[in-house]
Enzyme design. Structure first.
Site, PDB file in Angstrom:
ATOM      1  N   ASP A  46      -0.122   2.840  -0.014  1.00 43.82           N
ATOM      2  CA  ASP A  46       0.925   3.860   0.100  1.00 43.82           C
ATOM      3  C   ASP A  46       2.259   3.275  -0.381  1.00 43.82           C
ATOM      4  O   ASP A  46       3.274   3.969  -0.429  1.00 43.82           O
ATOM      5  CB  ASP A  46       1.010   4.445   1.519  1.00 43.82           C
ATOM      6  CG  ASP A  46       1.437   3.427   2.551  1.00 43.82           C
ATOM      7  OD1 ASP A  46       1.487   2.222   2.240  1.00 43.82           O
ATOM      8  OD2 ASP A  46       1.724   3.842   3.698  1.00 43.82           O
ATOM      9  N   SER A  47       2.235   1.987  -0.790  1.00 47.48           N
ATOM     10  CA  SER A  47       3.377   1.420  -1.520  1.00 47.48           C
ATOM     11  C   SER A  47       3.606   2.210  -2.813  1.00 47.48           C
ATOM     12  O   SER A  47       4.657   2.064  -3.448  1.00 47.48           O
ATOM     13  CB  SER A  47       3.140  -0.063  -1.839  1.00 47.48           C
ATOM     14  OG  SER A  47       1.880  -0.243  -2.461  1.00 47.48           O
ATOM     15  N   ASP A  85      -5.321   4.134   0.953  1.00 41.93           N
ATOM     16  CA  ASP A  85      -4.414   3.768   2.048  1.00 41.93           C
ATOM     17  C   ASP A  85      -3.928   5.043   2.725  1.00 41.93           C
ATOM     18  O   ASP A  85      -3.167   5.819   2.130  1.00 41.93           O
ATOM     19  CB  ASP A  85      -3.233   2.991   1.444  1.00 41.93           C
ATOM     20  CG  ASP A  85      -2.481   2.190   2.487  1.00 41.93           C
ATOM     21  OD1 ASP A  85      -2.907   2.137   3.653  1.00 41.93           O
ATOM     22  OD2 ASP A  85      -1.449   1.594   2.102  1.00 41.93           O
ATOM     23  N   LYS A 115      -7.709   2.238   4.412  1.00 40.63           N
ATOM     24  CA  LYS A 115      -6.884   1.314   5.192  1.00 40.63           C
ATOM     25  C   LYS A 115      -5.946   2.127   6.058  1.00 40.63           C
ATOM     26  O   LYS A 115      -5.492   3.202   5.647  1.00 40.63           O
ATOM     27  CB  LYS A 115      -6.071   0.385   4.277  1.00 40.63           C
ATOM     28  CG  LYS A 115      -5.150  -0.547   5.075  1.00 40.63           C
ATOM     29  CD  LYS A 115      -4.465  -1.580   4.199  1.00 40.63           C
ATOM     30  CE  LYS A 115      -3.186  -1.106   3.567  1.00 40.63           C
ATOM     31  NZ  LYS A 115      -2.137  -0.657   4.510  1.00 40.63           N
ATOM     32  N   GLU A 117      -2.655   1.438   9.228  1.00 42.31           N
ATOM     33  CA  GLU A 117      -1.794   0.447   9.873  1.00 42.31           C
ATOM     34  C   GLU A 117      -1.892   0.530  11.391  1.00 42.31           C
ATOM     35  O   GLU A 117      -1.945   1.628  11.961  1.00 42.31           O
ATOM     36  CB  GLU A 117      -0.327   0.695   9.461  1.00 42.31           C
ATOM     37  CG  GLU A 117      -0.086   0.478   7.973  1.00 42.31           C
ATOM     38  CD  GLU A 117       1.373   0.696   7.571  1.00 42.31           C
ATOM     39  OE1 GLU A 117       2.244   0.863   8.464  1.00 42.31           O
ATOM     40  OE2 GLU A 117       1.636   0.689   6.356  1.00 42.31           O
ATOM     41  N   GLU A 183       0.361  -8.749   7.245  1.00 43.29           N
ATOM     42  CA  GLU A 183       1.582  -8.642   6.422  1.00 43.29           C
ATOM     43  C   GLU A 183       2.786  -9.200   7.166  1.00 43.29           C
ATOM     44  O   GLU A 183       3.010  -8.874   8.341  1.00 43.29           O
ATOM     45  CB  GLU A 183       1.855  -7.169   6.037  1.00 43.29           C
ATOM     46  CG  GLU A 183       3.164  -7.052   5.232  1.00 43.29           C
ATOM     47  CD  GLU A 183       3.354  -5.754   4.482  1.00 43.29           C
ATOM     48  OE1 GLU A 183       2.477  -4.871   4.564  1.00 43.29           O
ATOM     49  OE2 GLU A 183       4.399  -5.628   3.801  1.00 43.29           O
TER      50      GLU A 183
END
Ligand code: KIV
Length: 266
Positions: A46-47, A85, A115, A117, A183
């Site tokens: 999602d970057s 993501d 993925k 978080e 991270e």
């Protein structure tokens, strides 16, 4: 490698002490090059929010945008695993919604997993998704989707915060994730977590001791503008190369040297 990498290959690489190489991509062209270079896993991060979509951070990225980019990456890839993501609010509202949205990556984009978080707070959600046979890559430490709550980007897990990050990583493993991104954590904490977990750790800003590394592709290729995070390294300056090529093309159009004879039909 004539077949697609799987979660079993990553587990085997950890067991054999071979480093897992992963990177982000957001389009089919880049994905094809990453795949040719032999990376085991591509994350459609999602970057994308702050790289290719031009947002300030990852918060505005929508599920539909992420699905579209993931499908494009998948179309460019033969061997690498492709992981979508899950963007902010696509998995936090309820476990049922998280499973349904995670499933969309597999059904609509052909992704090999998702993925998301969060550690202990996401244990039940990850468990429900993996119970639905959807491979999950966890993500603990610095969580970009929590940047507003955290008041910015910073290293997580220094001093008394370290135990929480260890607990988060253990929760992700217990929930059934096949690997976990660490991270923005101190390198010795990442080392402890890597030695403690059975599943592979993939570091970004987490030092050299993780089982693998991930970077944002625009950072390492020099396409990310002037700011480069400390954890990244510019392996090429494609930004400058692109600018030079564009300037030359523009000049040749203006002085009528392009298109030349060989570029023109009779
Ligand atoms: O969105 C992303 O690219 C990520 C990686 C930096 C791990 O989450």
């Amino acid at each position: 490698m004539e077949r697609r990498y799987t979660v079993r290959d990553l587990a085997k690489m950890k067991a054999e002490g071979r480093k897992i190489t992963t990177i982000t991509a957001y389009d089919a062209i880049t994905a094809r090059l990453v795949d040719q270079a032999g990376f085991q896993l591509i994350l459609v991060g999602d970057s994308a929010g702050n790289t290719v979509l031009g947002y300030e951070n990852t918060i505005p990225v929508t599920l539909e945008e992420s699905l579209m980019l993931t499908a494009a990456v998948k179309r460019g890839v033969k061997n690498a695993m492709v992981i979508g993501d899950m963007p902010f609010l696509s998995y936090q509202v309820s476990e049922a919604e998280a499973v349904r949205n995670a499933g969309r990556y597999l059904k609509e984009t052909g992704a090999d997993g998702v993925k998301l978080e969060g550690g202990t707070a996401m244990l039940k959600t990850i468990k429900r998704i993996t119970e639905a046979s959807i491979p999950v890559l966890g993500h603990v430490g610095l969580l970009p989707q929590s940047v507003l709550k955290d008041g910015g980007y910073r290293i997580h897990g220094r001093n008394e915060e370290a135990q929480q990050i260890i607990d988060d990583a253990l929760a992700v493993q217990e929930a059934g994730a096949f690997a976990v991104v660490l991270e923005g954590v101190p390198k010795l904490l990442a080392k402890t977590i890597t030695e403690t977990l059975k599943i592979p750790t993939i570091g970004i800003g987490a030092g050299p001791y993780c089982d693998g590394q991930i970077q944002v592709v625009t950072d390492i290729l020099g396409l990310g503008g002037a700011f480069i995070p400390r954890h990244a390294k510019k392996f090429a300056d494609l930004g400058q190369i692109t600018l030079d090529a564009l300037a030359e093309y523009k000049k040749q159009v203006e002085n009528s040297t392009f298109p030349a004879e060989e570029n023109s039909a009779n």
